[in-house]
Write an enzyme that holds these catalytic residues in place. Structure first.
Site, PDB file in Angstrom:
ATOM      1  N   ASP A 185      59.670  78.849  64.325  1.00 54.74           N
ATOM      2  CA  ASP A 185      59.717  79.782  65.441  1.00 54.74           C
ATOM      3  C   ASP A 185      61.073  79.707  66.151  1.00 54.74           C
ATOM      4  OD1 ASP A 185      57.472  81.333  67.252  1.00 54.74           O
ATOM      5  OD2 ASP A 185      59.155  80.575  68.453  1.00 54.74           O
ATOM      6  N   HIS A 192      52.472  83.681  69.159  1.00 55.17           N
ATOM      7  CA  HIS A 192      53.507  83.262  68.209  1.00 55.17           C
ATOM      8  C   HIS A 192      52.847  82.635  66.979  1.00 55.17           C
ATOM      9  CE1 HIS A 192      57.490  83.425  70.483  1.00 55.17           C
ATOM     10  NE2 HIS A 192      56.597  84.013  71.266  1.00 55.17           N
TER      11      HIS A 192
END
Ligand code: UDP
Length: 501
Positions: free
Chosen positions: A128, A25
């Site tokens: 995120d 990520h």
């Protein structure tokens, strides 16, 4: 009557990025941050020391190139949650017993991060998907939040389809195929291939609902994808969810233009460790399109029973290969692999990389002919960009959906035949046999279907390059997005001026 409208043209747009603390990520959202900085945006990435060590070199290089970009480090509260110093990210080496503690530590940082959004005077935050709380934090400040959604548009569309239509609810067995309703293509799955949280409610289902709610409250979503790859699913997703979304990929291709950027990506230490570059000499000694690249991403470590099958399949395939294997846990022995490594080194058929491979550099070598991949989205995008077909072996997260894009929609890959979704690093009972792996490899590297797949993926590779060039689809999206964010800032600023007497 309000005060006169004020233009703030000279000020750079200030955008804060907050990556989630797992390597795969961190990699794309940091690349997106760097992309914003390339577009004359002032970028601050808020993260913890260990996460920063993964990418700080690239930020330093960009700053030296004159881009307005920096990392703002906050201390991870390791001791407060009972973790040893330095354990603060999720990857293949994270001990299972520490996962919940890392999550707890991360949630303790929320207040500090929220304060930073204000103190650093952010005009926008890009966070995120695993930080749903940031949608409310942005709303409080009156600034837009963009949610970074990892994975393909197809995967997110498929999750939306399963959640809304529950196509699995009346099926007769775990392995019966059913169609994913409402999608642009007929895509079939089985119950076992669905993530467990979509089969029946779990704690993760609840988290995903929070994420979806936060997506609705956000200004829009960002995807590391490009229109020519899955534009149909981009349109479908926006319509089905009623959200705004931008494809701005492949971001890695866009921002990692020179070898030093590529070498250190995802593992700052690799730049130092890989000075020997034995793999490069080895690859350079091989004919074009002849070598398989076998890797299962940053999060997975196979048990020995599966490693044996992979090793035998590779050896019996007759093709040369590079195989990236995660280092064993302390005390674990795999003498089989040591023997295997000696044997394939002696025959010059195979090259093993233990731990972390400089994947971007490897994938630009002409000797590579195809990948065996777990369908992590970063790897799929990188493989498409490099123009290589894939043998697909999904394991966890949204990877079974990504596989469908590769094999059924784009027809640039062949399935190894994974039947069961599993939780990250929980390998269950399924062991894929060498015969099945071998069959997929043979087809992938063949002159028949393999060549057709290669032709299709090369066309997509060309499209990827065009997407990020002047006039390309992702480039146009990026310009539009930055312009829109500037207009939002101006509106906000003018509102403030208007209310102040
Ligand atoms: N990666 C790498 N070297 C490795 C393993 C992974 O450079 O040895 C990079 C790879 O290029 C990709 C990312 O790490 O950008 C892995 O992300 P992906 O979505 O493919 O899989 P995940 O790690 O989430 O399972």
């Amino acid at each position: 009557m309000g005060s006169p409208q004020v233009e703030v043209e000279d000020d750079k747009l200030k955008v804060i990025f907050v990556p989630f603390l797992s390597t795969s990520h961190i990699i794309p959202i940091v690349d997106i941050g760097r992309l914003f900085a390339m577009h004359d945006v002032d970028v601050t990435i808020i993260t913890t020391p260990v996460a920063a060590s993964i990418f700080q070199n690239s930020i330093d290089r960009d700053a030296a190139r004159g881009h307005s970009i920096r990392t703002h480090i906050i201390k991870f509260p390791a001791s407060q949650v009972g973790l040893p110093e330095g354990v603060e990210t999720f990857n293949a080496d994270t001990p299972p017993g520490m996962i919940a503690k890392i999550a707890q530590g991360l949630s303790m940082l929320e207040e500090e991060m929220e304060q930073l959004f204000e103190d650093l005077e952010a005009d926008c935050i890009v966070t995120d998907m695993f930080y749903p709380w940031t949608a409310d934090a942005a709303a409080k400040l009156g600034i837009p939040r963009l949610i970074f959604l990892g994975g393909s548009y197809l995967a997110h569309s498929a999750q939306h389809s399963v959640k809304n239509y529950m196509p699995h609810k009346d099926i007769g067995s775990d392995t019966e195929k059913f169609n994913l309703p409402g999608l642009p293509h007929k895509l079939e799955m089985t119950l076992l291939q669905l993530p467990d949280w979509l089969r029946a409610p779990t704690g993760y289902t609840y988290l995903m609902e929070m994420i979806r709610d936060s997506e609705k409250k956000s200004y829009g979503s960002l995807f590391d994808s490009f229109y020519e790859l899955e534009g149909t699913y981009q349109e479908h997703y926006k319509k089905a969810t009623g959200t705004k979304s931008w494809s701005i990929g492949p971001v890695s291709l866009w921002v990692n233009q020179d070898a030093s950027d590529k070498a250190g990506r995802g593992n700052g230490k690799a730049e130092q460790e890989d000075k020997g570059q034995g793999w490069l000499e080895w690859l350079n000694s091989k004919p074009d399109n002849s070598v398989l690249y076998v890797s299962f991403g940053s999060m997975s470590k196979f048990p020995s029973s599966q490693l044996v099958e992979i090793a035998q399949a590779l050896e019996e395939s007759g093709h040369d290969f590079i195989w990236v294997i995660k280092k064993k846990d302390e005390g674990e022995e795999d003498s089989f692999l040591e023997e295997f490594e000696k044997r394939v080194a002696a025959s010059n058929k195979g090259y093993l990389i233990w731990g972390w491979a400089p994947q971007l550099l490897i994938l630009e070598n002409k000797a590579i002919g195809g990948l065996v991949t777990h369908c992590g989205w970063n790897t799929i995008i990188e493989s498409v960009n490099a123009g290589f077909p894939m043998a697909t072996w999904p394991l966890f997260a949204e990877q079974f959906f990504n596989e469908k894009l590769v094999t059924d929609v784009l027809k640039i890959g062949v399935a190894v035949g994974a039947k069961e979704w599993r939780n990250w690093n929980d390998f269950g009972k399924e062991v894929i046999k060498k015969e099945e792996i071998g069959k997929a490899i043979a087809l992938l590297m063949s002159n028949g279907e393999g060549a057709d797949m290669r032709k299709r993926v090369r066309a997509l590779s060309d499209a990827a390059k065009r997407a990020v060039q002047v006039g390309g689809s992702s480039q146009a999206n990026m310009l539009e997005l930055v312009q829109e964010l500037k207009e939002l800032r101006l509106q906000r600023f003018n509102r403030k001026v208007t209310v102040i007497p």
